[in-house]
Structure formats: structure tokens, C-alpha cells
Scaffold this motif. Structure first.
Motif, PDB file in Angstrom:
ATOM      1  N   GLY A 534       0.799  -1.211   0.000  1.00 23.32           N
ATOM      2  CA  GLY A 534       0.000   0.000   0.000  1.00 23.32           C
ATOM      3  C   GLY A 534       0.834   1.264   0.000  1.00 23.32           C
ATOM      4  O   GLY A 534       2.063   1.236  -0.126  1.00 23.32           O
ATOM      5  N   ALA A 535       0.152   2.389   0.160  1.00 25.55           N
ATOM      6  CA  ALA A 535       0.794   3.694  -0.006  1.00 25.55           C
ATOM      7  C   ALA A 535       1.592   4.128   1.206  1.00 25.55           C
ATOM      8  O   ALA A 535       2.485   4.973   1.090  1.00 25.55           O
ATOM      9  N   TYR A 536       1.279   3.603   2.378  1.00 26.65           N
ATOM     10  CA  TYR A 536       1.962   4.006   3.605  1.00 26.65           C
ATOM     11  C   TYR A 536       3.018   2.985   4.003  1.00 26.65           C
ATOM     12  O   TYR A 536       2.834   1.774   3.855  1.00 26.65           O
ATOM     13  N   GLU A 537       4.091   3.483   4.571  1.00 27.94           N
ATOM     14  CA  GLU A 537       5.072   2.644   5.258  1.00 27.94           C
ATOM     15  C   GLU A 537       4.873   2.887   6.744  1.00 27.94           C
ATOM     16  O   GLU A 537       5.171   3.970   7.261  1.00 27.94           O
ATOM     17  N   TYR A 538       4.328   1.898   7.428  1.00 28.89           N
ATOM     18  CA  TYR A 538       3.985   2.062   8.839  1.00 28.89           C
ATOM     19  C   TYR A 538       5.244   2.203   9.683  1.00 28.89           C
ATOM     20  O   TYR A 538       6.171   1.392   9.597  1.00 28.89           O
ATOM     21  N   ASP A 539       5.280   3.253  10.507  1.00 29.63           N
ATOM     22  CA  ASP A 539       6.393   3.507  11.414  1.00 29.63           C
ATOM     23  C   ASP A 539       5.902   3.286  12.840  1.00 29.63           C
ATOM     24  O   ASP A 539       5.084   4.064  13.342  1.00 29.63           O
ATOM     25  N   PRO A 540       6.368   2.251  13.521  1.00 23.38           N
ATOM     26  CA  PRO A 540       5.851   1.955  14.858  1.00 23.38           C
ATOM     27  C   PRO A 540       6.147   3.033  15.887  1.00 23.38           C
ATOM     28  O   PRO A 540       5.495   3.095  16.928  1.00 23.38           O
ATOM     29  N   VAL A 541       7.114   3.899  15.610  1.00 20.82           N
ATOM     30  CA  VAL A 541       7.429   4.981  16.550  1.00 20.82           C
ATOM     31  C   VAL A 541       6.476   6.155  16.345  1.00 20.82           C
ATOM     32  O   VAL A 541       5.715   6.535  17.225  1.00 20.82           O
ATOM     33  N   SER A 542       6.471   6.714  15.136  1.00 20.08           N
ATOM     34  CA  SER A 542       5.648   7.904  14.897  1.00 20.08           C
ATOM     35  C   SER A 542       4.175   7.584  14.734  1.00 20.08           C
ATOM     36  O   SER A 542       3.318   8.433  14.981  1.00 20.08           O
ATOM     37  N   ASP A 543       3.844   6.352  14.348  1.00 23.73           N
ATOM     38  CA  ASP A 543       2.445   6.000  14.151  1.00 23.73           C
ATOM     39  C   ASP A 543       1.824   5.322  15.370  1.00 23.73           C
ATOM     40  O   ASP A 543       0.694   4.835  15.296  1.00 23.73           O
ATOM     41  N   GLY A 544       2.570   5.255  16.470  1.00 23.37           N
ATOM     42  CA  GLY A 544       1.963   4.893  17.741  1.00 23.37           C
ATOM     43  C   GLY A 544       1.749   3.427  17.988  1.00 23.37           C
ATOM     44  O   GLY A 544       0.606   2.987  18.182  1.00 23.37           O
ATOM     45  N   ALA A 545       2.815   2.644  17.974  1.00 26.19           N
ATOM     46  CA  ALA A 545       2.683   1.250  18.378  1.00 26.19           C
ATOM     47  C   ALA A 545       2.267   1.186  19.842  1.00 26.19           C
ATOM     48  O   ALA A 545       2.580   2.052  20.648  1.00 26.19           O
ATOM     49  N   SER A 546       1.575   0.116  20.203  1.00 26.95           N
ATOM     50  CA  SER A 546       0.954   0.047  21.526  1.00 26.95           C
ATOM     51  C   SER A 546       1.961  -0.076  22.657  1.00 26.95           C
ATOM     52  O   SER A 546       1.727   0.422  23.750  1.00 26.95           O
ATOM     53  N   ALA A 547       3.082  -0.725  22.430  1.00 24.14           N
ATOM     54  CA  ALA A 547       4.020  -0.942  23.531  1.00 24.14           C
ATOM     55  C   ALA A 547       5.426  -1.086  22.989  1.00 24.14           C
ATOM     56  O   ALA A 547       5.625  -1.548  21.869  1.00 24.14           O
ATOM     57  N   PRO A 548       6.438  -0.677  23.772  1.00 24.05           N
ATOM     58  CA  PRO A 548       7.816  -0.845  23.324  1.00 24.05           C
ATOM     59  C   PRO A 548       8.223  -2.309  23.339  1.00 24.05           C
ATOM     60  O   PRO A 548       7.631  -3.130  24.033  1.00 24.05           O
ATOM     61  N   VAL A 549       9.217  -2.620  22.552  1.00 23.47           N
ATOM     62  CA  VAL A 549       9.751  -3.970  22.503  1.00 23.47           C
ATOM     63  C   VAL A 549      11.151  -3.958  23.090  1.00 23.47           C
ATOM     64  O   VAL A 549      11.995  -3.153  22.686  1.00 23.47           O
ATOM     65  N   ILE A 550      11.407  -4.840  24.074  1.00 18.17           N
ATOM     66  CA  ILE A 550      12.720  -4.925  24.699  1.00 18.17           C
ATOM     67  C   ILE A 550      13.595  -5.819  23.839  1.00 18.17           C
ATOM     68  O   ILE A 550      13.278  -6.985  23.606  1.00 18.17           O
ATOM     69  N   VAL A 551      14.686  -5.249  23.364  1.00 19.15           N
ATOM     70  CA  VAL A 551      15.576  -6.020  22.500  1.00 19.15           C
ATOM     71  C   VAL A 551      16.829  -6.485  23.242  1.00 19.15           C
ATOM     72  O   VAL A 551      17.512  -7.391  22.790  1.00 19.15           O
ATOM     73  N   MET A 552      17.165  -5.872  24.388  1.00 14.24           N
ATOM     74  CA  MET A 552      18.329  -6.287  25.159  1.00 14.24           C
ATOM     75  C   MET A 552      18.170  -5.779  26.588  1.00 14.24           C
ATOM     76  O   MET A 552      17.634  -4.697  26.819  1.00 14.24           O
ATOM     77  N   TRP A 553      18.599  -6.573  27.592  1.00 12.08           N
ATOM     78  CA  TRP A 553      18.555  -6.105  28.965  1.00 12.08           C
ATOM     79  C   TRP A 553      19.754  -6.648  29.705  1.00 12.08           C
ATOM     80  O   TRP A 553      20.391  -7.604  29.287  1.00 12.08           O
ATOM     81  N   ARG A 554      20.079  -5.997  30.811  1.00 13.17           N
ATOM     82  CA  ARG A 554      21.167  -6.483  31.652  1.00 13.17           C
ATOM     83  C   ARG A 554      20.873  -6.095  33.099  1.00 13.17           C
ATOM     84  O   ARG A 554      20.183  -5.109  33.367  1.00 13.17           O
ATOM     85  N   GLU A 555      21.367  -6.893  34.033  1.00 13.78           N
ATOM     86  CA  GLU A 555      21.239  -6.588  35.447  1.00 13.78           C
ATOM     87  C   GLU A 555      22.307  -5.587  35.847  1.00 13.78           C
ATOM     88  O   GLU A 555      23.429  -5.631  35.356  1.00 13.78           O
TER      89      GLU A 555
END
Length: 562
Positions: A534-555
Motif C-alpha cells: 500500500g501507499a503508507y510505510e507504517y512507522d511503529p514509533v511515529s504511528d503509535g505502536a501500543s508498547a515498546p519492545v525490549i531487545v536487550m537487557w542487563r542486570e
């Protein structure tokens, strides 16, 4: 004077006398249907449109040539195209459909990529989706604009006895400013207000106007914000009052561009560009009171981008792009219905008796026609349309020269979402979305080759894909809701979870969406960037994704503050 001649380069152009009689009857009917053709002897533009349509209906064998009265058939005129159109490798930098830097005015502060909110008219805000794609606001959306040259001003408070060189000494008519363009690099700023005139470049009252040059275009820019002319903000309207044949006409003049103008009240054409190189229409609003909204005929390196077309009381072609050479781009235009009119015409159900709107049949949203002599790329991308008989109709004729790409479009509520005929050459239909239509894609091949790469169809009454001839189809998703935010209000942005997000296969060189956002983006956050359908390229940041995704964590130690 125009001459109608038959091309003898193809066996199909020799007609049986009975067929010739039938074609003559068709012409007579067309002559009656199109009042402007009755004055064809004095109006080459008027007769041209009828025979382009007739050529299309008969397989491209009748063509119009704007030629002299003499009998010599100069081969280099290419059936009406001006001679010596240079389609050489100097056009390769166009990036095969990627729009150029949309910021060649120094006053609008655009951010080198993302378009501003496009509120073109005071009365068309009913379909804004908050993402700035509905109306063209590209004040200077062309390539290679020179910072030099002459700037002219037109205001409703001006006078044609002025010199037009400052806002205080502005002209009163656009035509006066056009006739003052005696070379290349002219920029005409037209202040907000209504201008009751026809604007002609290279034809009629505008024969004094000269061509621009590549890199130094002549431009007519509607100064909607009033920042150049000093007028209060508002629409810049050319109004034919229902009596004039065309609004803005560019004929046999190269490198002219029209920006952010509103055109209405014309019987035949809103904006006409013909027989020239580098003719462009950007960010304009056209009310379909005539047969054609925006017509580009025998175009070489033409652009029709970011325009908005509305229906009036009649019409046949919203956008007609006839490509003759170079790269012809039809990008990010809209002709969709909104509100109660969305999906109300009956096309998607296949009921012809309901296929009327305001007592008018609307046959074509975008007609893309390639009949070139030299290598030509015709690119139709990022357009959104609904409620027409043919959403996009594409015809490719010349085997060795035609290359048509139709990609990342959204079509809804049509009888045929797409109807393509590849007589010769190559045609690519890629990453499009078609919904709520009777037929998704009807595609025929003769000597040419059509490939479907990436397609989402939903709620198709008859056939999602109807193929005649050899086809290569891959990546077809059928029967899944694209999950638009609000299609009825004109917002065709996919929501999180839509199959359109990262569902496409991509097209080389087409890497910007309708908002000028780069493609691809990792819209579904799976770690891999994918092209959207389609005509749009969905951007999860500017288009408001529901929740962040954790890609890395450390204690960290509890006493650590960072």
C-alpha cells in the motif's frame, strides 16, 4: 492545423472498410459528446483529447500530430511529440521513481523529506488523517530549481499595468505573468484569492511564454500561505465559471511546473500538459467539472505528484498520463471518496445501474498509457483512489521501449481495481492493496509480460486476480482485512497487526511512501525491515505502536544510578 493520420508501422493499423465506417461513427458520436471538438480547426487541444481516447479504444492505431499544414511526414516528430527529446542517460539520476528533495522553496521550512500537512482548500478537510498526505503543499516540488532567474508576483489587488517584480507592483492576472516569461528560471507566485481566467502557456493567449530548462524550470506557484505575496492565507483558485474549456494549459513548452493551485469550473480540462519535456503538476486540487482532471499527453519526463481530485457533475479521466519518453511519474495522488459517499457508488458490487455519482459516469481513476518511440519508464506509485470503474488502467504498447511499474497503490470500491493490458513491453504490479471491488486485478498479456509481485486483496466480489496470458504471481494475500485506521474518512494508514505491514516484496528504486518516509521500516518489530503493502510505510514509533519492545537487557548493581 492538426492532421489525423494512421500509423502504418503495425499490421493492426490497416482497417477493413466496415471497421473504418464504424470508427467514423465513433468519431461522430464523440464529436457530439464533446462540444469542444466542434471547433477543432481552431483548437488543436480539443480535437487531440477525443482522438487520444479513440486511439486507446482501437489499440493505439489512430494518433494526433500537432503538425504544420505541409505534407512532409517528419519521422522525428513521433506522432505528435516534438522532435529531439533527449531521453539519454542523463535522466538516470531520477532514481526510478524516488521523489526528489521536496524543499526547493526557501520559505516553507520543510524537513527534506516529510511533507507538511496538506490542507489545500478551506472545504476539503473532511478526509484528513493527520498524516499530511491528503493535499499537495509542495510549493516548488520539482528537481533542479535554480535560485537565480526572475520572480514575478500576481495578486487579486494587482494591476496588469504594473511590472510584477514585487508584491507591491504585482500583476492582476496569471496570464500577464506567464507572458512575461521570456526565458528559463522564472518563478510566478500567485497570491490567495480567485482568478477568473484561463491560463495558457505556449498556446492561444500564451504563445509569448518560452520554455524553461532542465535545472531551471519556469514555475507557477500558488502562495497559499501568503508568505511571498503578503496576502492573508487561503486557496489560490483558477475558476472557469463553467464556461471556459480549460484551467491551466501548457502546450509545446518544456520544463514548466504548476504547484499548489486549485482549479475548478472548466468544461473540458482542469490542467493540461502536452507535447513537451519536463512538464510537472504538483500539489494541486482539481474539481472535476470537465472530462479530464489532469491530462499529460505525449509527456517526456513528466511528473504528476501529490495532487487531489474531487468529483463534479461529469468526468471521464481523473488523471490521464500518456508517456512518450524518459521517466514519467504519477505519484502520491488521491481521488478517493469520503464520508457517506465512500463505497456508495455500487462499483464494488458489480451493479452498473448504480455506477453513477452526481449524474456522471467515472470511468478511470488513473489511466497510464505508454506508447513511446524511445525507452520510457512509466511509474504509478503511492496513489490512493476509490469509487471509480477502473481504479488504475494501464496499457503498454511498444515492446522494446515500454516499462510500466504500478506499485504501492491503494484502491477501493472499484469495478476493476486494476485493469492492465500488456500488448508489448514489461509491466510490474507490485505491493498494491485492493479492497471492496468487483475484480481485484484484470490483467491481459499479448506479446508483453506482466508480473504481479506482492498483493493484498479483501472483500472482492468476483475475482481477486483474473489473468489472461502468461503471468508470474507471487506474494498474494487474499481475504485479510488491511485494518485501515479509517478508510471512510480517507485514512488508509494500516493499524498494528495489519497484514500490509512488512507484507510486501519491494521494488528496486521505489523507496519512499506517500508521506515521504523511507522504505523499508521494521513495522512489525520482528528485527527485520520489510516493505509494506500500500501507499503508507507504517512507522511503529511515529504511528503509535501500543508498547515498546525490549531487545536487550542487563542486570545492574542496586547501588548503580546509571
Amino acid at each position: 492545423m492538426n492532421r489525423i493520420r494512421q500509423s502504418h508501422t503495425d499490421a493492426r493499423t490497416t482497417f477493413h472498410p466496415g471497421i473504418q465506417a464504424l470508427l467514423y461513427l465513433v468519431f461522430v458520436v464523440a464529436w457530439l459528446m464533446f462540444p469542444q471538438t466542434q471547433h477543432a480547426a481552431s483548437s488543436p487541444i480539443a480535437s487531440e483529447a477525443v482522438f487520444i481516447s479513440l486511439a486507446h479504444a482501437t489499440g493505439g492505431s489512430i494518433v494526433v500530430s500537432a503538425m504544420d499544414d505541409d505534407d512532409d511526414d517528419d519521422d522525428d516528430k513521433d506522432k505528435g511529440k516534438k522532435k529531439d527529446h533527449d531521453d539519454d542517460d542523463d535522466d538516470d539520476d531520477k532514481d526510478k521513481g524516488k521523489k526528489k528533495d521536496h524543499d526547493d522553496d526557501d520559505d516553507d521550512g520543510k524537513g527534506k523529506g516529510k511533507k507538511k500537512g496538506h490542507d489545500d482548500d478551506d472545504d476539503d478537510d473532511d478526509d484528513h488523517d493527520g498524516h499530511g498526505d491528503d493535499e499537495g503543499d509542495d510549493e516548488g516540488d520539482d528537481e533542479g530549481e535554480s535560485d537565480g532567474g526572475v520572480t514575478l508576483y500576481v495578486r487579486t489587488s494587482g494591476s496588469d499595468s504594473n511590472n510584477g517584480l514585487t508584491p507591491e507592483t504585482a500583476f492582476a492576472s496569471i496570464q500577464k505573468a506567464v507572458n512575461s516569461c521570456t526565458g528559463d528560471g522564472y518563478t510566478i507566485y500567485v497570491g490567495p484569492g480567485t482568478y477568473h481566467e484561463t491560463v495558457e502557456v505556449g498556446y492561444g493567449g500564451g504563445k509569448a511564454a518560452k520554455s524553461g530548462e532542465k535545472g531551471s524550470l519556469n514555475r507557477i506557484i500558488g502562495d497559499k500561505g501568503g508568505t511571498k505575496t503578503g496576502d492573508p492565507a487561503g486557496s489560490v483558485i483558477v475558476d472557469g465559471d463553467g464556461s471556459k474549456n480549460w484551467g491551466i494549459l501548457v502546450y509545446e513548452r518544456d520544463y514548466w511546473s504548476i504547484h499548489t493551485m486549485t482549479v475548478k469550473g472548466f468544461r473540458s480540462y482542469g490542467i493540461y500538459c502536452g507535447l513537451g519535456e519536463g512538464q510537472e503538476v504538483h500539489g494541486c486540487t482539481v474539481y472535476m467539472d470537465g472530462y479530464y482532471g489532469i491530462l499529460s499527453v505525449y509527456g517526456v519526463d513528466a511528473k504528476i505528484c501529490n495532487n487531489r481530485l474531487y468529483r463534479g457533475t461529469r468526468g471521464y479521466y481523473m488523471i490521464y498520463a500518456y508517456a512518450s519518453g524518459g521517466t514519467v511519474l504519477v505519484d502520491s495522488n488521491r481521488f478517493n471518496q469520503t464520508g457517506d459517499a465512500y463505497l456508495a457508488c455500487g462499483y464494488g458490487d458489480g451493479y452498473w445501474s448504480q455506477n453513477r455519482y452526481n449524474n456522471s459516469y467515472y470511468y478511470y481513476g488513473i489511466l497510464a498509457y505508454s506508447y513511446p518511440k524511445s525507452d520510457t519508464k512509466l511509474i504509478v506509485t503511492n496513489n490512493i483512489g476509490s469509487d471509480v470503474l477502473y481504479g488504475i488502467y494501464a496499457y503498454s504498447y511498444k515492446k522494446d521501449h515500454s516499462d510500466i511499474t504500478i506499485a504501492h497503490n491503494v484502491l477501493s470500491g472499484c469495478y476493476y481495481g486494476m485493469y492492465t493490458y500488456c500488448y508489448a513491453g514489461e509491466m510490474l504490479l507490485a505491493d498494491n492493496v485492493i479492497t471492496d471491488s468487483y475484480v481485484g486485478i484484470m490483467s491481459q498479456d499479448h506479446k508483453g509480460s506482466t508480473r504481479i509481485s506482492g498483493l493484498l486483496t479483501n472483500n472482492i466480489t468476483f475475482k481477486p486476480v483474473w489473468l489472461r496470458g502468461k503471468k508470474n504471481v507471487e506474494g498474494h494475500i487474499d481475504g485479510q482485512d488491511p485494518m485501515w485506521v479509517d478508510a471512510a474518512s480517507g485514512n488508509f494508514l494500516p493499524q498494528p497487526g495489519s497484514p500490509a505491514i512488512d507484507g510486501g516484496l519491494g521494488v528496486a528504486g521505489i523507496n519512499i511512501d506517500i508521506r515521504d518516509l523511507s522504505r523499508p521500516i521494521d513495522g512489525d518489530r520482528d528485527g527485520l525491515a520489510g516493505y509494506d503493502l500500500g501507499a503508507y510505510e507504517y512507522d511503529p514509533v511515529s504511528d503509535g505502536a501500543s508498547a515498546p519492545v525490549i531487545v536487550m537487557w542487563r542486570e545492574v548493581d542496586s547501588e548503580t544510578t546509571d
